[in-house]
Motif scaffolding. Structure first.
Motif, PDB file in Angstrom:
ATOM      1  N   ARG A 160       0.836  -1.198   0.000  1.00  0.00           N
ATOM      2  CA  ARG A 160       0.000   0.000   0.000  1.00  0.00           C
ATOM      3  C   ARG A 160       0.877   1.258   0.000  1.00  0.00           C
ATOM      4  O   ARG A 160       0.581   2.244  -0.692  1.00  0.00           O
ATOM      5  N   PHE A 161       1.944   1.226   0.790  1.00  0.00           N
ATOM      6  CA  PHE A 161       2.848   2.373   0.845  1.00  0.00           C
ATOM      7  C   PHE A 161       3.478   2.626  -0.520  1.00  0.00           C
ATOM      8  O   PHE A 161       3.594   3.779  -0.957  1.00  0.00           O
ATOM      9  N   GLU A 162       3.903   1.574  -1.193  1.00  0.00           N
ATOM     10  CA  GLU A 162       4.514   1.731  -2.515  1.00  0.00           C
ATOM     11  C   GLU A 162       3.516   2.374  -3.488  1.00  0.00           C
ATOM     12  O   GLU A 162       3.880   3.231  -4.297  1.00  0.00           O
ATOM     13  N   THR A 163       2.258   1.967  -3.399  1.00  0.00           N
ATOM     14  CA  THR A 163       1.222   2.575  -4.232  1.00  0.00           C
ATOM     15  C   THR A 163       1.069   4.055  -3.908  1.00  0.00           C
ATOM     16  O   THR A 163       0.963   4.903  -4.803  1.00  0.00           O
ATOM     17  N   ALA A 164       1.076   4.368  -2.604  1.00  0.00           N
ATOM     18  CA  ALA A 164       0.925   5.753  -2.168  1.00  0.00           C
ATOM     19  C   ALA A 164       2.117   6.604  -2.606  1.00  0.00           C
ATOM     20  O   ALA A 164       1.949   7.745  -3.051  1.00  0.00           O
ATOM     21  N   SER A 165       3.313   6.055  -2.484  1.00  0.00           N
ATOM     22  CA  SER A 165       4.519   6.781  -2.886  1.00  0.00           C
ATOM     23  C   SER A 165       4.495   7.078  -4.382  1.00  0.00           C
ATOM     24  O   SER A 165       4.845   8.187  -4.827  1.00  0.00           O
ATOM     25  N   LYS A 166       4.063   6.118  -5.148  1.00  0.00           N
ATOM     26  CA  LYS A 166       3.959   6.317  -6.591  1.00  0.00           C
ATOM     27  C   LYS A 166       2.903   7.360  -6.917  1.00  0.00           C
ATOM     28  O   LYS A 166       3.096   8.217  -7.794  1.00  0.00           O
ATOM     29  N   ARG A 167       1.794   7.324  -6.183  1.00  0.00           N
ATOM     30  CA  ARG A 167       0.682   8.251  -6.453  1.00  0.00           C
ATOM     31  C   ARG A 167       1.083   9.700  -6.181  1.00  0.00           C
ATOM     32  O   ARG A 167       0.884  10.576  -7.019  1.00  0.00           O
TER      33      ARG A 167
END
Length: 361
Positions: free
Chosen positions: A204-211
């Motif tokens: 989830r964090f990786e998705t958030a960082s990318k977003r």
């Protein structure tokens, strides 16, 4: 000033020490926020961190093995690549700005010039890099710093004293929410196995960082490829404004329109322009062709204001074509917006005549 800022922020490459095992970025696990999500993204745009692995933990022993640590660890030491802002002694701000930094601001302070320089393919100490570096902080990063540190955009006491109430909900959506809403809900089903649960959280964090990174990248692309080139055009137009009005109240963008508001306000501030000599109307062609129609736009009081310094005259508002010509006495009229913030004419001469009349109305 440029060299002072460059020295303060340092050349990022000089501090990076790569171990044989590669580079690992460390940040905290648990509920994640926009500041560390963006900090990780920004680091990964630099050559040293392109393939960096990520460790999310609060274990001091594990964090000690990381090449770079952001938003955790209780230490701010750029020489050791430690970028936390939670310690009571931390008061660092971006040069010339009042907002205490978050981990996003810290990483941008030390590595932002390298990011901009890479994008512009210029040296970190160039004037263009310095201008864009500061602009992106003020337009993007500072909001995240304030959000993470609980700093309101407006003084709550002043708002309360003025009896100002919010008219409607904006959904609470902002840069912080871009990341915050990607955390799991309180009642979401989570893996019972701790290892699996941590892996799911990290994903989830990786998705958030990318977003949040996508939004940052859009700003970086805009300010380097569109905003910066427009700066030189507006500077030239501002320097010539007295050719069109003795008081300098009319600025003409010859050739084509560019984003001008931000640059105009900056130029007026830098040159300490008197209020009576500030630009009231900006003229520009609708498209870069000889037969283009021309627009006349009233300068807003502020960048985001709907109020104009001097709106186009009230009798003109809402009129079009021949009816507009009759009211203004200027042929070639196209329209005047009902609020008076913008209008159009078929020729530059017509738009200029409207500006002359509006200045003295």
């Amino acid at each position: 000033m440029i060299r002072i800022l460059a020295k303060m922020a340092e050349n990022a490459a000089k501090r990076l020490k790569i171990s044989d095992s590669g580079v690992t970025i460390g940040t905290h696990n648990g509920h994640f926020h926009a500041d560390e999500a963006l900090a990780v993204h920004m680091l990964r745009q630099l050559p040293t961190y392109t393939s960096a692995s990520l460790v999310r933990t609060r274990d001091p022993a594990l964090l000690a093995t990381c090449h770079t640590v952001v938003d955790v660890g209780g230490e701010y030491d750029a020489s050791q690549n430690r970028y936390d802002h939670h310690q009571r002694s931390f008061t660092t701000t971006f040069p010339g700005r009042p907002t205490k930094l978050s981990s996003a601001g810290l990483v941008y302070l030390h590595f932002g010039q390298a990011l901009v320089a890479n994008y512009l393919k210029q040296n970190e100490d160039s004037e263009d890099v310095s201008v864009v570096w500061r602009k992106i902080y003020e337009s993007f990063i500072e909001a995240l710093d304030a959000h993470d540190n609980g700093i309101s955009a407006y003084d709550p006491d002043a708002i309360a004293a003025g009896g100002i109430e919010k008219r409607f909900s904006d959904g609470g959506f902002g840069l912080g929410a871009v990341v915050g809403r990607l955390n799991p809900n309180w009642n979401d089903d989570l893996p019972s196995d701790p290892v699996e649960a941590q892996a799911a959280e990290d994903a989830r964090f990786e998705t958030a960082s990318k977003r949040i990174g996508e939004e940052f990248d859009r700003d970086l692309a805009y300010y380097t490829s569109a905003w910066l080139p427009a700066r030189a055009i507006v500077q030239a137009a501002y320097a010539k404004r007295q050719e069109f009005d003795p008081e300098g109240r009319v600025m003409v963008l010859e050739g084509q329109s560019v984003p001008w508001k931000d640059h105009l306000y900056s130029l007026e501030e830098e040159q300490k322009t008197e209020d009576k000599k500030k630009v009231l109307y900006v003229l520009y062609p609708e498209k870069p062709t000889p037969d283009a129609k021309w627009r006349i736009q009233a300068v807003p009081v502020t960048q985001d204001s709907f109020q104009s310094r001097k709106a186009l005259p009230e009798p003109w508002r809402g009129a079009r074509d021949s009816a507009l010509d009759e009211i203004t006495g200027v042929p070639g009229g196209v329209f005047i917006h009902a609020s008076g913030f913008i209008g159009g004419n078929k020729t530059f001469e017509g738009a200029k005549a409207l500006a002359d009349k509006a200045c003295s109305f």
